[in-house]
Design a protein around this motif. Structure first.
Motif, PDB file in Angstrom:
ATOM      1  N   LYS A 188       0.816  -1.137   0.209  1.00 64.62           N
ATOM      2  CA  LYS A 188      -0.182  -0.010  -0.107  1.00 64.62           C
ATOM      3  C   LYS A 188       0.251   1.411   0.007  1.00 64.62           C
ATOM      4  O   LYS A 188       0.578   1.869  -0.616  1.00 64.62           O
ATOM      5  CB  LYS A 188      -0.791   0.123   1.530  1.00 64.62           C
ATOM      6  N   ASN A 219       0.907   3.875  -3.520  1.00 62.08           N
ATOM      7  CA  ASN A 219       0.299   5.554  -2.768  1.00 62.08           C
ATOM      8  C   ASN A 219       1.265   6.512  -3.016  1.00 62.08           C
ATOM      9  O   ASN A 219       1.328   7.321  -3.416  1.00 62.08           O
ATOM     10  CB  ASN A 219       0.026   5.554  -1.920  1.00 62.08           C
ATOM     11  N   TYR A 234      -4.238  -0.195  -6.215  1.00 61.05           N
ATOM     12  CA  TYR A 234      -4.570  -0.078  -4.266  1.00 61.05           C
ATOM     13  C   TYR A 234      -5.841   0.017  -4.414  1.00 61.05           C
ATOM     14  O   TYR A 234      -6.513  -0.925  -3.269  1.00 61.05           O
ATOM     15  CB  TYR A 234      -3.375   0.967  -4.394  1.00 61.05           C
TER      16      TYR A 234
END
Length: 167
Positions: free
Chosen positions: A100, A104, A135
């Protein structure tokens, strides 16, 4: 899934690109479990619990003899099962949070050589959009499911602990 937005100019080695890390995670044994329907997932968790139970019986028998303390023996086995399941879930959580974070971020930190030199590459807008879509549609639901699983495991652990104290 094609890597159409990572062009040939991208200096990041292929094994350190967030999309490739996600694809490796997606191929893993536990990720396939988490993407199944709830009934199939629960069946696999119960099967894993049975396997852990088979291996935990000698450990529990070392501390409490089954014939003398059957309730303590069963509770110790349940405790061992919950601990091992929690360790597996924590491992999956750590991997999910790492991916993640990598997907991101608007840049990629990478190493070109075998020693730490920490280079950074700023993602293009197309790459950033692609990574964030991956994601939100693939990793985010898994993280939500893992949060629920952790809450249930903590609840079961606490109920078993309180019940063990009362007996």
């Amino acid at each position: 899934m094609e890597q159409i937005f990572y062009n040939s100019y991208c200096p990041v080695p292929e094994n350190q690109r967030p999309l490739n890390e996600f694809l490796n995670f997606k191929q893993s044994f536990y990720f396939k479990w988490l993407n199944q329907k709830l009934t199939n997932y629960l069946f696999r968790i119960i099967l894993l619990s049975i396997v852990i139970f088979i291996f935990s019986v000698p450990i529990a028998n070392f501390y409490y003899c089954y014939f003398e303390y059957p309730t303590k023996f069963i509770f110790l086995n349940c405790f061992i099962i919950i601990i091992f399941q929690t360790l597996i879930i924590i491992r999956i959580c750590l991997t999910s949070f790492y991916i993640k974070e990598r997907l991101n971020k608007p840049f990629i930190e990478y190493e070109e050589s075998s020693w730490y030199d920490c280079q950074t590459w700023v993602k293009s807008i197309k790459v950033l959009k692609q990574d964030r879509l991956i994601y939100y549609y693939n990793i985010f639901p898994i993280i939500n499911r893992l949060k629920k699983i952790i809450v249930y495991l903590i609840l079961v652990y606490n109920i078993g602990f309180i019940f063990n104290i009362l007996i």
